[in-house]
Design a protein around this motif. Structure first.
Motif, PDB file in Angstrom:
ATOM      1  N   SER A  25      16.421   1.998   5.929  1.00 39.11           N
ATOM      2  CA  SER A  25      16.878   3.373   5.751  1.00 39.11           C
ATOM      3  C   SER A  25      16.476   3.873   4.369  1.00 39.11           C
ATOM      4  O   SER A  25      16.284   3.091   3.441  1.00 39.11           O
ATOM      5  N   THR A  28      10.185   5.875   4.365  1.00 40.94           N
ATOM      6  CA  THR A  28       9.342   6.017   5.556  1.00 40.94           C
ATOM      7  C   THR A  28       8.873   4.636   6.002  1.00 40.94           C
ATOM      8  O   THR A  28       7.848   4.114   5.533  1.00 40.94           O
ATOM      9  N   PHE A  29       9.620   4.074   6.896  1.00 42.31           N
ATOM     10  CA  PHE A  29       9.420   2.686   7.328  1.00 42.31           C
ATOM     11  C   PHE A  29       8.001   2.429   7.805  1.00 42.31           C
ATOM     12  O   PHE A  29       7.426   1.372   7.532  1.00 42.31           O
ATOM     13  N   SER A  30       7.424   3.385   8.494  1.00 44.82           N
ATOM     14  CA  SER A  30       6.100   3.192   9.093  1.00 44.82           C
ATOM     15  C   SER A  30       4.980   3.123   8.057  1.00 44.82           C
ATOM     16  O   SER A  30       3.834   2.843   8.423  1.00 44.82           O
ATOM     17  N   ASN A  74       8.834   1.151  14.923  1.00 44.31           N
ATOM     18  CA  ASN A  74       8.887   2.163  13.864  1.00 44.31           C
ATOM     19  C   ASN A  74       9.776   3.347  14.234  1.00 44.31           C
ATOM     20  O   ASN A  74      10.328   4.004  13.351  1.00 44.31           O
ATOM     21  N   ASN A  77      13.036   2.261  13.043  1.00 43.96           N
ATOM     22  CA  ASN A  77      13.082   1.776  11.650  1.00 43.96           C
ATOM     23  C   ASN A  77      13.572   0.327  11.582  1.00 43.96           C
ATOM     24  O   ASN A  77      14.364  -0.030  10.695  1.00 43.96           O
TER      25      ASN A  77
END
Length: 120
Positions: A25, A28-30, A74, A77
């Motif tokens: 969290s 931007t995980f991706s 993704n 997340n």
């Protein structure tokens, strides 16, 4: 808040399986590769597996090849570590660690980890 939270650990008998999750969290995980590490008592933290942002590249430590599978979603997340055929040598605290690959973003610190204990 920029963070990762690991879960899914527990006590399992030799030969058993567990699925660890790493929920991210605040970033931007991706855009991040994700690695799973583990640290056994009195030992250094070792790299277990890594997956690239789009899951095109995956690498494993020799000690877990053929038994562990790293994956990610993704849209959620979340990264996962499926662990099969566990043995006592796999006992450790497991951590996930994102690393920025694409664009700009924050440094993501270590989470609290999740304890995996393999014992009969």
């Amino acid at each position: 808040q920029v963070q990762v939270v690991e879960s899914g650990g527990g006590l399992v008998q030799p030969g058993g399986s567990l699925r660890l999750s790493c929920v991210a969290s605040g970033f931007t995980f991706s855009n991040y590769a994700v690695s799973w590490y583990r640290q056994a008592p009195g030992k250094e933290r070792d790299l277990v597996a890594t997956i690239t942002p789009a899951a095109v590249g995956i690498n494993y430590a020799d000690s877990v090849k053929g038994r562990f599978t790293i994956s990610r979603d993704n849209a959620k997340n979340t990264a996962y570590l499926q662990m099969n055929r566990l043995n006592p040598a796999d006992t450790a605290v497991y951590y996930c660690k994102p690393r920025l690959i694409v664009g700009l973003g924050p440094l993501v610190d270590w989470g609290q980890g999740t304890q995996v204990t393999v014992s009969s």
